[in-house]
Scaffold this motif. Sequence first.
Motif, PDB file in Angstrom:
ATOM      1  N   GLU A 214       0.837  -1.191   0.000  1.00 40.93           N
ATOM      2  CA  GLU A 214       0.000   0.000   0.000  1.00 40.93           C
ATOM      3  C   GLU A 214       0.879   1.251   0.000  1.00 40.93           C
ATOM      4  O   GLU A 214       2.035   1.212   0.405  1.00 40.93           O
ATOM      5  N   ASN A 215       0.308   2.348  -0.430  1.00 44.44           N
ATOM      6  CA  ASN A 215       0.904   3.651  -0.179  1.00 44.44           C
ATOM      7  C   ASN A 215       0.476   4.035   1.228  1.00 44.44           C
ATOM      8  O   ASN A 215      -0.701   4.299   1.480  1.00 44.44           O
ATOM      9  N   THR A 216       1.404   4.024   2.164  1.00 45.47           N
ATOM     10  CA  THR A 216       1.030   4.217   3.562  1.00 45.47           C
ATOM     11  C   THR A 216       0.860   5.693   3.931  1.00 45.47           C
ATOM     12  O   THR A 216       0.505   6.002   5.071  1.00 45.47           O
ATOM     13  N   HIS A 217       1.103   6.583   2.981  1.00 46.86           N
ATOM     14  CA  HIS A 217       0.894   8.006   3.228  1.00 46.86           C
ATOM     15  C   HIS A 217      -0.597   8.333   3.153  1.00 46.86           C
ATOM     16  O   HIS A 217      -1.283   7.893   2.226  1.00 46.86           O
ATOM     17  N   PRO A 218      -1.122   9.110   4.076  1.00 47.44           N
ATOM     18  CA  PRO A 218      -2.535   9.493   3.986  1.00 47.44           C
ATOM     19  C   PRO A 218      -2.764  10.457   2.829  1.00 47.44           C
ATOM     20  O   PRO A 218      -1.854  11.179   2.406  1.00 47.44           O
ATOM     21  N   VAL A 219      -3.988  10.453   2.303  1.00 40.73           N
ATOM     22  CA  VAL A 219      -4.347  11.406   1.258  1.00 40.73           C
ATOM     23  C   VAL A 219      -4.263  12.815   1.842  1.00 40.73           C
ATOM     24  O   VAL A 219      -4.795  13.075   2.925  1.00 40.73           O
ATOM     25  N   PRO A 220      -3.596  13.760   1.173  1.00 44.86           N
ATOM     26  CA  PRO A 220      -3.497  15.133   1.691  1.00 44.86           C
ATOM     27  C   PRO A 220      -4.876  15.717   1.990  1.00 44.86           C
ATOM     28  O   PRO A 220      -5.856  15.429   1.294  1.00 44.86           O
ATOM     29  N   GLU A 221      -4.927  16.530   3.029  1.00 47.11           N
ATOM     30  CA  GLU A 221      -6.214  17.010   3.529  1.00 47.11           C
ATOM     31  C   GLU A 221      -7.006  17.770   2.487  1.00 47.11           C
ATOM     32  O   GLU A 221      -8.225  17.580   2.361  1.00 47.11           O
TER      33      GLU A 221
ATOM     34  N   LYS B 179      -1.671   2.371  -5.641  1.00 50.11           N
ATOM     35  CA  LYS B 179      -0.292   2.553  -5.198  1.00 50.11           C
ATOM     36  C   LYS B 179       0.091   4.030  -5.172  1.00 50.11           C
ATOM     37  O   LYS B 179       0.110   4.657  -4.119  1.00 50.11           O
ATOM     38  N   ALA B 180       0.405   4.593  -6.323  1.00 48.77           N
ATOM     39  CA  ALA B 180       0.878   5.971  -6.359  1.00 48.77           C
ATOM     40  C   ALA B 180      -0.170   6.951  -5.849  1.00 48.77           C
ATOM     41  O   ALA B 180       0.163   7.973  -5.248  1.00 48.77           O
ATOM     42  N   PHE B 181      -1.454   6.658  -6.082  1.00 50.06           N
ATOM     43  CA  PHE B 181      -2.517   7.582  -5.691  1.00 50.06           C
ATOM     44  C   PHE B 181      -3.054   7.336  -4.284  1.00 50.06           C
ATOM     45  O   PHE B 181      -4.020   7.985  -3.875  1.00 50.06           O
TER      46      PHE B 181
ATOM     47  N   ALA C  23      -9.862  12.670  -7.381  1.00 48.45           N
ATOM     48  CA  ALA C  23      -8.461  12.396  -7.060  1.00 48.45           C
ATOM     49  C   ALA C  23      -7.551  12.693  -8.252  1.00 48.45           C
ATOM     50  O   ALA C  23      -6.451  13.238  -8.091  1.00 48.45           O
ATOM     51  N   LEU C  24      -8.006  12.356  -9.445  1.00 47.77           N
ATOM     52  CA  LEU C  24      -7.188  12.591 -10.638  1.00 47.77           C
ATOM     53  C   LEU C  24      -6.974  14.073 -10.897  1.00 47.77           C
ATOM     54  O   LEU C  24      -5.964  14.464 -11.503  1.00 47.77           O
ATOM     55  N   ARG C  25      -7.903  14.916 -10.449  1.00 48.86           N
ATOM     56  CA  ARG C  25      -7.713  16.363 -10.595  1.00 48.86           C
ATOM     57  C   ARG C  25      -6.495  16.850  -9.807  1.00 48.86           C
ATOM     58  O   ARG C  25      -5.951  17.915 -10.081  1.00 48.86           O
ATOM     59  N   HIS C  26      -6.092  16.063  -8.826  1.00 46.76           N
ATOM     60  CA  HIS C  26      -4.971  16.432  -7.964  1.00 46.76           C
ATOM     61  C   HIS C  26      -3.750  15.546  -8.217  1.00 46.76           C
ATOM     62  O   HIS C  26      -2.932  15.341  -7.307  1.00 46.76           O
ATOM     63  N   ALA C  27      -3.612  15.045  -9.425  1.00 47.84           N
ATOM     64  CA  ALA C  27      -2.517  14.117  -9.722  1.00 47.84           C
ATOM     65  C   ALA C  27      -1.143  14.654  -9.322  1.00 47.84           C
ATOM     66  O   ALA C  27      -0.355  13.932  -8.697  1.00 47.84           O
TER      67      ALA C  27
END
Length: 363
Positions: A37-44, A226-228, A268-272
């Motif tokens: 997984e991408n263990t980073h949280p989605v930016p606020e 993954k990346a997203f 989410a794709l708008r914030h790639a």
Amino acid sequence: MTVRLSLDDLPLRAELRGQTPYGAPQAPLPIALNVNENTHPVPEDVADDILDAVARALREVNRYPDREFIGLREAFAEYLGHGLSASDIWAANGSNEVLQHVLQAFGGPGRTAFGFAPTYSMYPILARGTGASWIPGHREADYTVSAESAAEQVDRIQPDVVFLCAPNNPTGTPMTLDVIEAVYDAAPGMVVVDEAYQEFAPRDTPSALTLLPGRERLVVSRTMSKAFAFAGARVGYLAADPAVIDALRLVRLPYHLSALTQAAATAALRHAPTMLRMVDEIVAQRDRISATLDALGYDPSPSWTNFVLFGGVDDPAAVWRALYDRGVLIRDIGIPHSLRVTAGTEDETTAFLDALASLESGA
């Protein structure tokens, strides 16, 4: 007292008998680095925009979603570039469902699927689940495969569907375009290049998307997991000739992508660019893991992904358990004397490396 049935008591399809479902260990440990997984949280700010999009979609959730998910396909085409349009794009609930659609359309009973082992463990499971036979090919000792060897194996087997995991899971090994071209020229059927980890490859590395023009049997699949950092949303997609997309429509379930999924993924794709900035940090931690493992006397395989496979482990089960007992979950993927670890945040990576070093010191 009711007697619980077993699978042997059911009229299960013969090719499914004796099989086990996919499953990585799940445990509530503080450091979970076992499923890439991408263990980073989605930016606020990104999460807020996604929530707003989902809230708007909820207002019409009494209606079926756009069956053709045109807006999402357009967003994927814009993200991928390479002159792609919505007609070249397909999507589903995770890349596994995307690959399942390919097998339903082009595999099935009496047909064969092929990949160079070791590779992604879901390929044989998806093949068997759709009635196709799975045939494993082989890699060199360093997990690479040359264009000559790849073409020879595919020409000899003549599979209906070939899976090329590029970069490869679980080894992290890159695959060059000449190998993909050689496989395509040798294959009688569909060739699927699974680029789930492409965003973690060096930035100047060409994607198999560059090979799509003029190759109507070529499919390039991706994931947002993954990346997203979108693993929980379950969104995968592929690019291929529009005729291939039409074939996948024949096997998909009606309205298979919910309105909420479409809204969340499109937002989410708008914030790639923001989402992909996490990739640089993950790559830095991956390289830190490799360097430290090497210093500790292990044998890390070169990786273009968000994980590292490392050999030189005398007793993988014992090391896995010792790390587990220290609150760190990694993966034993069945390769002798090897374990696999996901590159997490800096703190998670430090926790793993400190725990592993403590085993060496006897602490």
